[in-house]
Design an enzyme around this catalytic site. Structure first.
Site, short mmCIF file in Angstrom:
data_model
loop_
_atom_site.label_atom_id
_atom_site.label_comp_id
_atom_site.label_asym_id
_atom_site.label_seq_id
_atom_site.Cartn_x
_atom_site.Cartn_y
_atom_site.Cartn_z
N GLU A 1 2.74 -0.99 4.46
CA GLU A 1 2.44 0.38 4.03
C GLU A 1 3.75 1.13 3.79
O GLU A 1 4.68 1.05 4.61
CB GLU A 1 1.64 1.11 5.10
CG GLU A 1 0.23 0.58 5.32
CD GLU A 1 -0.81 1.27 4.46
OE1 GLU A 1 -0.41 2.15 3.64
OE2 GLU A 1 -2.00 0.93 4.60
N HIS B 1 0.84 -1.20 0.00
CA HIS B 1 0.00 0.00 0.00
C HIS B 1 0.87 1.25 0.00
O HIS B 1 2.04 1.20 0.38
CB HIS B 1 -0.84 0.07 1.28
CG HIS B 1 -1.59 -1.15 1.65
ND1 HIS B 1 -2.96 -1.26 1.48
CD2 HIS B 1 -1.19 -2.32 2.23
CE1 HIS B 1 -3.37 -2.44 1.93
NE2 HIS B 1 -2.31 -3.10 2.39
N TYR B 2 0.28 2.39 -0.37
CA TYR B 2 0.86 3.66 0.03
C TYR B 2 -0.07 4.30 1.06
O TYR B 2 -1.25 3.98 1.14
CB TYR B 2 1.15 4.60 -1.14
CG TYR B 2 -0.01 5.05 -2.00
CD1 TYR B 2 -1.19 5.57 -1.47
CD2 TYR B 2 0.10 5.04 -3.38
CE1 TYR B 2 -2.22 6.02 -2.27
CE2 TYR B 2 -0.92 5.49 -4.20
CZ TYR B 2 -2.07 5.98 -3.64
OH TYR B 2 -3.09 6.43 -4.44
N ASP C 1 -3.99 2.17 -4.80
CA ASP C 1 -2.61 2.11 -4.31
C ASP C 1 -2.04 0.70 -4.52
O ASP C 1 -2.80 -0.27 -4.54
CB ASP C 1 -2.56 2.51 -2.82
CG ASP C 1 -3.40 1.62 -1.91
OD1 ASP C 1 -4.60 1.42 -2.21
OD2 ASP C 1 -2.87 1.13 -0.90
#
Length: 266
Positions: A118, A54-55, A171
């Site tokens: 993340e 993810h971002y 994302d």
């Protein structure tokens, strides 16, 4: 006058067993468990089948606060400091809340069987995407190699949030370097020579229909309608696929280049 020593008579087997049992019971506490972990079963494997990337769409401080104090979480967070810092926020044996409603290769609820990572990155703002730093990606690659080794993650099961939830997530975005990671042996990529041949074939002979596109997207893991139509939901899946494998254009249209890559993907 010498005193003779009195010899003790040996205990009967029954009495010896009784005394042994009483001795064992003397320290027994029903409120405490005495678990023997000295024997481990051969028939077992990791609960982790997927890694989801993810971002954060936020800066370091905000990302850390949201992922540690909010109603969303991830196992790991990689900052965008000049020397990226890696936080482990959830133990790998526990479920983090990062994937939401999701599916990959027909398995829904990916949170239950995945590790979420993340990466601090602003994402998309005013139609502009933010690049990841080379140090972030190098740090991520080191983390992924460790996770892959310990959990035996298959290449096709290293995915982006947009792969497992293409109807609602974008994302880690089109600037995430999937190709660079694949060149380092991390994740899945397509046979580029085969894709060139398939593209020429499609240009010469025409494109397959929507039903074929949907079938192939399902073959490589995506949850996609089987309507036989190029409906909005199918276009969202195509766009997610393009964002990962053909990021220079992700308009959701099944052109020859996109379908050639799809056909060349193992």
């Amino acid at each position: 006058m010498r005193r003779e020593r009195r010899q003790r008579s040996p205990l009967s087997p029954g009495l010896a067993a009784l005394l042994l049992a009483m001795a064992g019971c003397s320290g027994y506490d029903p409120g405490k468990l005495d678990i023997d972990r000295s024997i481990q079963a051969k028939s077992q494997s990791s609960r982790v089948d997927f890694i989801v990337l993810h971002y954060t769409s936020a800066d370091n401080e905000t990302s850390l606060r949201i992922l540690s104090e909010g109603n969303v979480s991830s196992h790991y967070l990689i900052t965008d400091h000049p020397r990226p810092r890696v936080y482990q926020l959830v133990d790998e044996s526990r479920r983090a809340w990062h994937a939401g409603a999701s599916s990959w290769y027909g398995r829904s609820g990916v949170n239950s069987s995945s590790i979420g990572v993340e990466v601090v990155n602003p994402g998309k703002a005013d139609e502009t995407w933010s690049a990841y730093s080379s140090r972030q990606i190098a740090t991520l690659a080191t983390l992924l190699r460790d996770l892959i080794s310990r959990h035996q993650i298959k290449p096709q099961n290293i995915v982006g949030h947009s792969d497992i939830a293409p109807q609602r997530k974008i994302d880690p975005g089109p600037l995430f370097p999937w190709k660079k990671l694949a060149d380092e042996g991390i994740g899945r990529w397509y046979d580029e020579a085969a894709a060139q041949r398939y593209e020429r074939d499609f240009q010469a002979n025409g494109l397959p229909d929507a039903a074929w596109v949907q079938q192939e997207l399902g073959r490589v893991g995506y949850e996609v309608p089987r309507s036989g139509l190029l409906d909005p939901a199918t276009r969202n899946v195509i766009a997610a696929f393009q964002m990962r494998y053909r990021p220079e254009l992700f308009d959701g249209m099944p052109d020859a280049r996109t379908l050639a890559i799809l056909k060349a993907l193992p």
